[in-house]
Each structure stands twice: as C-alpha cells, then as structure tokens.
Scaffold this motif. Structure first.
Motif, mmCIF file in Angstrom:
data_model
loop_
_atom_site.group_PDB
_atom_site.id
_atom_site.type_symbol
_atom_site.label_atom_id
_atom_site.label_comp_id
_atom_site.label_asym_id
_atom_site.label_seq_id
_atom_site.Cartn_x
_atom_site.Cartn_y
_atom_site.Cartn_z
ATOM 1 N N UNK A 1 35.479 5.846 -19.840
ATOM 2 C CA UNK A 1 35.285 6.678 -18.660
ATOM 3 C C UNK A 1 36.505 7.557 -18.412
ATOM 4 N N UNK A 2 36.243 8.754 -17.923
ATOM 5 C CA UNK A 2 37.323 9.615 -17.454
ATOM 6 C C UNK A 2 37.602 9.305 -15.990
ATOM 7 N N UNK A 3 38.635 9.944 -15.448
ATOM 8 C CA UNK A 3 39.055 9.645 -14.074
ATOM 9 C C UNK A 3 38.094 10.191 -13.026
ATOM 10 N N UNK A 4 37.186 11.072 -13.400
ATOM 11 C CA UNK A 4 36.257 11.673 -12.446
ATOM 12 C C UNK A 4 34.820 11.621 -12.953
ATOM 13 N N UNK A 5 34.477 10.651 -13.819
ATOM 14 C CA UNK A 5 33.161 10.669 -14.465
ATOM 15 C C UNK A 5 32.038 10.472 -13.449
ATOM 16 N N UNK A 6 32.136 9.444 -12.593
ATOM 17 C CA UNK A 6 31.093 9.172 -11.606
ATOM 18 C C UNK A 6 31.356 9.845 -10.269
ATOM 19 N N UNK A 7 32.483 10.533 -10.118
ATOM 20 C CA UNK A 7 32.766 11.211 -8.857
ATOM 21 C C UNK A 7 32.029 12.538 -8.758
ATOM 22 N N UNK A 8 31.822 13.202 -9.878
ATOM 23 C CA UNK A 8 31.117 14.492 -9.904
ATOM 24 C C UNK A 8 30.020 14.420 -10.952
ATOM 25 N N UNK A 9 29.141 15.414 -10.927
ATOM 26 C CA UNK A 9 28.059 15.463 -11.911
ATOM 27 C C UNK A 9 28.609 15.871 -13.268
ATOM 28 N N UNK A 10 28.231 15.127 -14.293
ATOM 29 C CA UNK A 10 28.743 15.375 -15.630
ATOM 30 C C UNK A 10 27.882 16.425 -16.324
ATOM 31 N N UNK A 11 28.500 17.131 -17.273
ATOM 32 C CA UNK A 11 27.772 18.175 -17.991
ATOM 33 C C UNK A 11 26.756 17.613 -18.988
ATOM 34 N N UNK A 12 26.863 16.328 -19.322
ATOM 35 C CA UNK A 12 25.925 15.734 -20.283
ATOM 36 C C UNK A 12 24.527 15.555 -19.709
ATOM 37 N N UNK A 13 24.382 15.609 -18.375
ATOM 38 C CA UNK A 13 23.056 15.489 -17.780
ATOM 39 C C UNK A 13 22.967 14.272 -16.882
ATOM 40 N N UNK A 14 22.037 14.369 -15.920
ATOM 41 C CA UNK A 14 21.882 13.296 -14.943
ATOM 42 C C UNK A 14 21.353 12.013 -15.585
ATOM 43 N N UNK A 15 20.453 12.140 -16.565
ATOM 44 C CA UNK A 15 19.885 10.952 -17.193
ATOM 45 C C UNK A 15 20.922 10.157 -17.959
ATOM 46 N N UNK A 16 21.770 10.832 -18.730
ATOM 47 C CA UNK A 16 22.828 10.142 -19.475
ATOM 48 C C UNK A 16 23.809 9.469 -18.549
ATOM 49 N N UNK A 17 24.179 10.169 -17.467
ATOM 50 C CA UNK A 17 25.135 9.604 -16.509
ATOM 51 C C UNK A 17 24.540 8.394 -15.794
ATOM 52 N N UNK A 18 23.264 8.447 -15.432
ATOM 53 C CA UNK A 18 22.642 7.307 -14.758
ATOM 54 C C UNK A 18 22.498 6.115 -15.702
ATOM 55 N N UNK A 19 22.152 6.368 -16.973
ATOM 56 C CA UNK A 19 22.027 5.253 -17.920
ATOM 57 C C UNK A 19 23.382 4.575 -18.159
ATOM 58 N N UNK A 20 24.458 5.361 -18.203
ATOM 59 C CA UNK A 20 25.808 4.769 -18.338
ATOM 60 C C UNK A 20 26.116 3.896 -17.123
ATOM 61 N N UNK A 21 25.779 4.398 -15.922
ATOM 62 C CA UNK A 21 26.018 3.609 -14.712
ATOM 63 C C UNK A 21 25.202 2.320 -14.722
ATOM 64 N N UNK A 22 23.915 2.412 -15.090
ATOM 65 C CA UNK A 22 23.062 1.220 -15.089
ATOM 66 C C UNK A 22 23.564 0.192 -16.102
#
Length: 468
Positions: A94-115
């Motif tokens: 993870x980067x220092x701001x990965x879940x703080x802002x929307x990532x350029x990889x897409x909402x689905x990828x970011x949500x799957x990483x969180x889950x």
C-alpha cells in the motif's frame, strides 16, 4: 492490559464508542510508529485481560493521516510477507494515500484490495469468514465484513454498509485501522518510546575524507570545495587560544627534559626575520599544498551545503524584499478597495432583492407542499393501477373458464358420441350371443355323443355278462 501504555481515543483520532474502549497508539509527538528503536514487548506469561467491547469503526481525523498510521501498523503485522506475497499474483504494498483517495486503477480493484485486506485482518483477529472473490456482490461482502467486526465487539457504525463499496474514503480507513489496532492488541503489542542512535557524524566525515583522498591518489574525479570562512576563523582562533590548553593536556614533561627559556618582552616585540630560502619555501608549498586540500564528494545531504544555500537564499531575499514589499502593500490596498466595493454592492443587492427573495422562499415552500401532495397522489394512482391490472387478469381468467363451459353445453358432439357407442355395444352384444349359441350347440352335440357311446358300452358289457 493495564501493564501496557495507552493513549486516549481522542489522541488516536478515533471517535469514542459507547463502552469507552482503549486502543494502543503511538506515543505523544510521533505521528506513526518508527522503525528505529521500536520493539514488541510480548507478555506471554501474564494473564490477558478481556477485550474491550463497543469499539468504534469511525475516525475523527482526516483519511490521509489515518492512512499513514495504518500503513505503519500493517508493517508491524508484516503484511508485505503474510498478505502481499502469500499467493500469486503478488499484490503491491500500500502507498500512504491508497485508501484515502480514489485510485486510478478503478473502484473495483480498490474495493477488492480492501475486502481481501479486511478478511486477512479478521482471520488474524479470530473471526475468519473466508476470503472474498473478485466478482462477489459488493453489498454482501460489506455486510460480511461488518458482521465479522460485530462478532469481535465493534459497535455498529452510523453509516450504511454500502458506503464501503466505494473502496476509498473515511469509512474504509476507519474499518482497517480498527481491525489493525485490534490485532496488535491481541498480540500484546506495546508502543515504546523510540531509541535514537548516537550521532556518528565525525566518524562518517572521516570516512568520507579518507575515501576522497584515496580517490584522489588513484586519479578518480572528485569535486573540490573551498573551505568556508567561518571554519578558517575558528581554526585561527583555536590555534591562537589553544596552545595553553594543549600543554596542560599533555601533562608534565618527562624527567631530563630541559624547557626552553621563555622569550623576553623585547624578543616578542622584535621584528621577525625569516631564515628560510624563499625558493625552497615555494617548492615546499607547491609539494605540500595538494595534500593539504580537503576533497569532499558532492553530497546533497551535507549540512555545510545546506548552510551555504541558506545564506545565499537569505541574501537574495534581503535584496528582493524591499521592492516586493512595496508591490505587495500596493496589491493589498487594491484588494482591500475591491473587497469593500464588493461588500457594498452585495449589501445593495440584498436590500434591493429582499422582497423578491421572500416571495421566492414562499413560492419554494408552496412548491414543496404541492410536490409532496403530487408524489402522494402519484403513489396512490400507481397502487390503484396495480390493483386494476390484477383484477383485469382475474376477469380474463374467469371469462376463459365461462367460454369453455358454454362451448361444452351448446355442443351436441358428446351426445352423438354416446349414441354411436351404445349402437356399437349392441352390435358387440349380438355377436357375443351368436357365439354363445354356437358354443352351446357344440357342447350339446358332444354331450349327446358321449351319452350314446356310454349307452353302447353299457349294452355291450351287459351282453357279455349274459353270455358268460
């Protein structure tokens, strides 16, 4: 839990929950755990106190601050080895701001990483609910994560579970930060004050100088820096003032040593006459001067270069500041004048349009009322239409049933079929009776023949008896 250092919930940026849970947090003045001097202090032998219930999954700090602390906590849990590189394809740290802002990889990828990360933390906390899949329903996944947090004693959040489906924001950071704190507390982790290493600048400087000298002897290219003036002044002052201190540090002279006689006042004030050949002196200077130069590699982290840059910037600022100050003061005056004009114009417009604004507010209120009544009547009409469709379907079904019954009543085909069947039965009965008669006649003939044969046999037997 009383043996470990705690900070209040307000210092961790977490909203206090109903039961007042305590969470481990970094010491005062340190925004995140440090790698230097940070050590775990497991208390394996001591009995563990019961976990606090009613923890909060909401934070009061900004998401970027919470995300920086979360990354450090995950590093303490060694997530790069146990989570990122557990199976292929490997996940990026993870980067220092990965879940703080929307990532350029897409909402689905970011949500799957969180889950996936939340499921991993839940498994470490003892509430394993299975790893989520990439194409699972997001709402079901969010509900599973919050149910797992509820089993661990977390208070239900004040937001809807669908808020977590965005994959970033305050809610995501709050859930992950709460689970990370819970796992650290379960592992009996304790935050301790950082241990700073002693300053080894002198050794490092000597090593750099030696390396630079060695490079100069081998012919490698090195950057030559002139010695600053303040260092030359300090060396001259130390040379003039430090002779007595050096003699005291050396201690008493050894036995048999003859001290040189102290110079008289006249000798000290006399003109010094050099007895050295100038040509030899110049040759010696040319021979020794390259060895006396200080050769340092260009290092952007060197405090001397920083100090020189600060001095240069200070001179530049002091040179430009008077002119800039005049321009800024003039600009401030113009801005104040423009601001006063805007405020005056705004007050004038407010006074002119006050009555129209009141009328607009009244019309807006009446529009809201009419809109509400319209919505209510629209809902009622939709309900009536649904009921009408249902009744129409029932009516069409009843009409079909009645048409079928009327068709069956008016049609004479069944009667004709019954008559034909009766006629066919009569013919079959006549054929059966004929067959019965033929069989009866055949049986009668057979019986008569048998009777005659018996009578003839009986007569023959009686004749035989008479003969005998």
């Amino acid at each position: 839990m009383s043996s470990r250092e705690r900070r209040p919930n307000s210092s961790t940026g977490r909203r206090p929950s109903g039961s007042g849970s305590s969470r481990p947090a970094p010491p005062e003045g340190d925004g995140a755990p440090q790698d230097v001097g940070m050590a775990e202090e497991p208390v394996a032998a001591a009995p563990r106190a019961p976990m606090a219930v009613g923890r909060s999954l909401e934070i009061t700090t900004t998401p970027d601050v919470c995300m920086e602390m979360l990354v450090d906590k995950l590093k303490l849990l060694d997530y790069e080895r146990d989570f990122c590189k557990k199976k292929k394809p490997y996940r990026k740290p993870l980067s220092r701001l990965y879940f703080a802002v929307q990532d350029s990889s897409g909402q689905g990828t970011q949500f799957f990483y969180f889950a996936s990360l939340a499921a991993w933390l839940l498994s470490l906390a003892g509430a394993d609910g299975g790893a989520p899949k990439e194409f699972d329903d997001p709402n079901a996944t969010c509900n599973n994560i919050l149910n797992g947090c509820k089993k661990l004693g977390f208070a239900p959040p004040n937001y809807h579970p669908s808020k977590l489906s965005t994959g970033h924001g305050r809610e995501i950071c709050g859930v992950l930060d709460g689970l990370a704190d819970y796992v650290l507390e379960r592992r009996n982790f304790t935050y301790r004050k950082p241990l700073y290493m002693p300053d080894g600048y002198q050794d490092e400087e000597g090593g750099d100088v030696d390396e630079a000298d060695a490079g100069g002897m081998e012919g490698d290219a090195a950057t030559e820096f002139p010695k600053p003036k303040y260092l030359e002044e300090e060396e001259e002052e130390a040379y003039m003032m430090g002779n007595g201190a050096q003699d005291a540090a050396l201690g008493p002279p050894p036995p048999g040593h003859q001290a040189s006689p102290a110079p008289t006042m006249a000798e000290e004030k006399a003109i010094l006459a050099s007895k050295v050949d100038p040509t030899a002196w110049k040759m010696e200077v040319e021979r020794v001067a390259p060895k006396l130069r200080i050769l340092l590699n260009a290092d952007a982290k060197d405090w001397r270069s920083h100090l020189e840059e600060v001095q240069q910037h200070t001179k530049s600022i002091s040179t430009v500041w008077p002119e800039s100050r005049t321009v800024l003061e003039k600009l401030r005056g113009e801005l104040d004048t423009s601001l006063d004009k805007l405020q005056t114009r705004e007050r004038f417009l407010n006074d002119q349009f006050d009555r129209l604004m009141q009328q607009y507010r009244g019309a807006r209120t009446s529009l809201g009322t009419v809109q509400g009544s319209y919505n209510a009547r629209t809902e009622a009409i939709s309900e009536r239409n649904s009921e009408l469709h249902r009744i129409t379907e029932q009516l069409s079904e009843m009409k079909g049933v009645m048409d079928e019954h009327s068709t069956n009543i008016a049609d004479a085909t069944p009667v004709v079929r019954i008559k034909n069947a009766i006629k066919k039965l009569a013919e079959e009965l006549h054929e059966i009776e004929v067959r019965i008669g033929v069989v009866s006649h055949t049986l009668l003939q057979l019986s008569v023949k048998n009777k005659r044969a018996l009578q003839a046999q009986a007569a023959a037997m009686s004749d035989e008896e008479d003969d005998t």
